[in-house]
Design an enzyme around this catalytic site. Sequence first.
Site, PDB file in Angstrom:
ATOM      1  N   GLY A  15     -34.594  11.326  -7.960  1.00 23.41           N
ATOM      2  CA  GLY A  15     -34.954  11.371  -6.641  1.00 23.41           C
ATOM      3  C   GLY A  15     -36.340  12.331  -6.834  1.00 23.41           C
ATOM      4  N   ARG A  76     -34.462   5.625 -11.615  1.00 23.18           N
ATOM      5  CA  ARG A  76     -32.994   5.910 -12.135  1.00 23.18           C
ATOM      6  C   ARG A  76     -32.735   4.941 -13.057  1.00 23.18           C
ATOM      7  NH1 ARG A  76     -31.647   8.191  -6.382  1.00 23.18           N
ATOM      8  NH2 ARG A  76     -31.908  10.366  -6.936  1.00 23.18           N
ATOM      9  N   ASP A 107     -30.189  16.895 -12.493  1.00 19.94           N
ATOM     10  CA  ASP A 107     -28.935  16.814 -13.564  1.00 19.94           C
ATOM     11  C   ASP A 107     -28.881  15.818 -14.321  1.00 19.94           C
ATOM     12  OD1 ASP A 107     -27.681  16.037 -11.414  1.00 19.94           O
ATOM     13  OD2 ASP A 107     -26.081  17.114 -11.547  1.00 19.94           O
ATOM     14  N   THR A 130     -35.983  18.949  -7.604  1.00 13.34           N
ATOM     15  CA  THR A 130     -34.865  18.051  -6.529  1.00 13.34           C
ATOM     16  C   THR A 130     -34.923  18.810  -5.395  1.00 13.34           C
ATOM     17  OG1 THR A 130     -32.680  17.717  -6.075  1.00 13.34           O
ATOM     18  CG2 THR A 130     -32.884  19.273  -7.815  1.00 13.34           C
ATOM     19  N   ASP A 132     -32.377  19.146  -3.580  1.00 13.92           N
ATOM     20  CA  ASP A 132     -31.099  19.770  -3.320  1.00 13.92           C
ATOM     21  C   ASP A 132     -30.857  21.220  -3.450  1.00 13.92           C
ATOM     22  OD1 ASP A 132     -30.723  17.203  -2.216  1.00 13.92           O
ATOM     23  OD2 ASP A 132     -29.453  16.397  -3.871  1.00 13.92           O
ATOM     24  N   ASP A 134     -29.661  22.100  -6.301  1.00  8.13           N
ATOM     25  CA  ASP A 134     -28.274  22.270  -6.842  1.00  8.13           C
ATOM     26  C   ASP A 134     -28.067  22.073  -8.445  1.00  8.13           C
ATOM     27  OD1 ASP A 134     -29.419  19.543  -7.434  1.00  8.13           O
ATOM     28  OD2 ASP A 134     -27.514  18.758  -6.780  1.00  8.13           O
ATOM     29  N   ARG A 176     -25.886  15.547  -0.969  1.00  7.07           N
ATOM     30  CA  ARG A 176     -24.858  14.733  -1.295  1.00  7.07           C
ATOM     31  C   ARG A 176     -23.564  15.772  -1.773  1.00  7.07           C
ATOM     32  NH1 ARG A 176     -27.252  10.294  -5.159  1.00  7.07           N
ATOM     33  NH2 ARG A 176     -28.142  12.060  -5.967  1.00  7.07           N
ATOM     34  N   GLU A 192     -25.930  25.584  15.836  1.00 11.15           N
ATOM     35  CA  GLU A 192     -24.876  25.990  16.325  1.00 11.15           C
ATOM     36  C   GLU A 192     -23.650  26.334  15.406  1.00 11.15           C
ATOM     37  OE1 GLU A 192     -24.942  27.019  19.611  1.00 11.15           O
ATOM     38  OE2 GLU A 192     -23.024  27.908  19.189  1.00 11.15           O
TER      39      GLU A 192
HETATM   40  O1  F6P Z   1     -30.989  14.143  -5.237  1.00  9.18           O
HETATM   41  C1  F6P Z   1     -31.938  14.255  -4.255  1.00  9.18           C
HETATM   42  C2  F6P Z   1     -31.405  13.287  -3.053  1.00  9.18           C
HETATM   43  O2  F6P Z   1     -32.679  13.354  -2.229  1.00  9.18           O
HETATM   44  C3  F6P Z   1     -30.165  13.509  -2.500  1.00  9.18           C
HETATM   45  O3  F6P Z   1     -30.155  14.618  -1.507  1.00  9.18           O
HETATM   46  C4  F6P Z   1     -29.629  12.057  -1.695  1.00  9.18           C
HETATM   47  O4  F6P Z   1     -28.376  11.983  -1.573  1.00  9.18           O
HETATM   48  C5  F6P Z   1     -30.244  11.228  -2.694  1.00  9.18           C
HETATM   49  O5  F6P Z   1     -31.221  12.004  -3.507  1.00  9.18           O
HETATM   50  C6  F6P Z   1     -30.637   9.872  -2.257  1.00  9.18           C
HETATM   51  O6  F6P Z   1     -31.083   9.089  -3.051  1.00  9.18           O
HETATM   52  P1  F6P Z   1     -31.849   7.644  -3.176  1.00  9.18           P
HETATM   53  O7  F6P Z   1     -33.332   8.008  -2.922  1.00  9.18           O
HETATM   54  O8  F6P Z   1     -31.695   6.981  -4.538  1.00  9.18           O
HETATM   55  O9  F6P Z   1     -31.288   7.115  -2.001  1.00  9.18           O
END
Ligand code: F6P
Length: 328
Positions: A15, A76, A107, A130, A132, A134, A176, A192
């Site tokens: 991504g 990917r 990762d 990324t 995320d 993570d 995710r 909230e």
């Molecule tokens: O890993 C980054 C991310 O943006 C995640 O937050 C999300 O779930 C995923 O990629 C979406 O992937 P794609 O662009 O392949 O739908």
Amino acid sequence: MPKKIKKVGVLTSGGDSPGMNAAIRSVVRTCAYHTIECIGIYRGYQGMIEGDFKEMGPRSVNNIVNKGGTILKSARSTEFRTAEGRKKAHENLVKAGIDALVVIGGDGTFTGGLLFNNEFNFPVMGIPGTIDNDIFGTSHTLGYDTALNTVVDVIDKIRDTASSHNRLFFVEVMGRDAGHIALNAGIGAGAEEILIPEEDLGLERLLESLQKSKASGKSSSIVVIAEGDKIGKNVFELKDYVDSNLPEYDVRVSVLGHMQRGGSPSCFDRVLASRLGVKAVESLLEGKSNYMVGLQNDKVALTPLEQAIKGKTEIDRELLRVSDIMST
Ligand code: F6P
């Protein structure tokens, strides 16, 4: 004695995230600074398999520090998961005289890089990119800060309409497997409740909390939900659930989606990308391999790729408490 590095390949994979271009620029210019060549590899590992390469001099990365996405494109690659695909990729690198790689991604990207190194003893350095956040071994991944600002900005806008109509909004954000975006943007935007994959709040608690906030005089509310949360219902099912259990609420859903991955990188992400790119290239030149460059206590530091992949990033539990107190 490791082979002297004269030509570095750089790619972005997985991504995309804001700041990837600033990192490419940094890798290219650090190579130029040390008078070694730099080759851009298009579409991540897929471009490596297809030999989709382009020489990059310092002027080829003019005016990209501020741009979202990645000029090298991303993919990917399923072919790279096969031994055959990786063999083709290696042959192409050897043919092009590339003797080290900087891989920018998450990762999955690092897993591919490590495997490649194990099979061909090819020097690899990772830069975490990324939204995320993570990845173990860095407090910040490239794009995370920008995504947080984007999400907060959008929720501020949703708040305007939510409060005008006395509505409850469920806002789904990316993540995710990790709740960093939801948790931090949620606090920043005054949500909230915040639902994240790391913690199952439970449907009962959610209803109680919404009832309590109505009783305390709040007329509108925002609940931020990470896409991978574990409450057991997706955001639309949650709306239906609240509709039928709390009819006093007028509920709407907003799924923010891929807009969170776009846009011009924040100053933080640009500076981070510049620092990480320098460290990645210079570490390769020092003969290091199989590391990720990241940020630890505001210092650029190396983490073995294996740890970066296997290690778990923890959310800051104190933020959950802060969020609870803020929604009083
Ligand atoms: O890993 C980054 C991310 O943006 C995640 O937050 C999300 O779930 C995923 O990629 C979406 O992937 P794609 O662009 O392949 O739908």
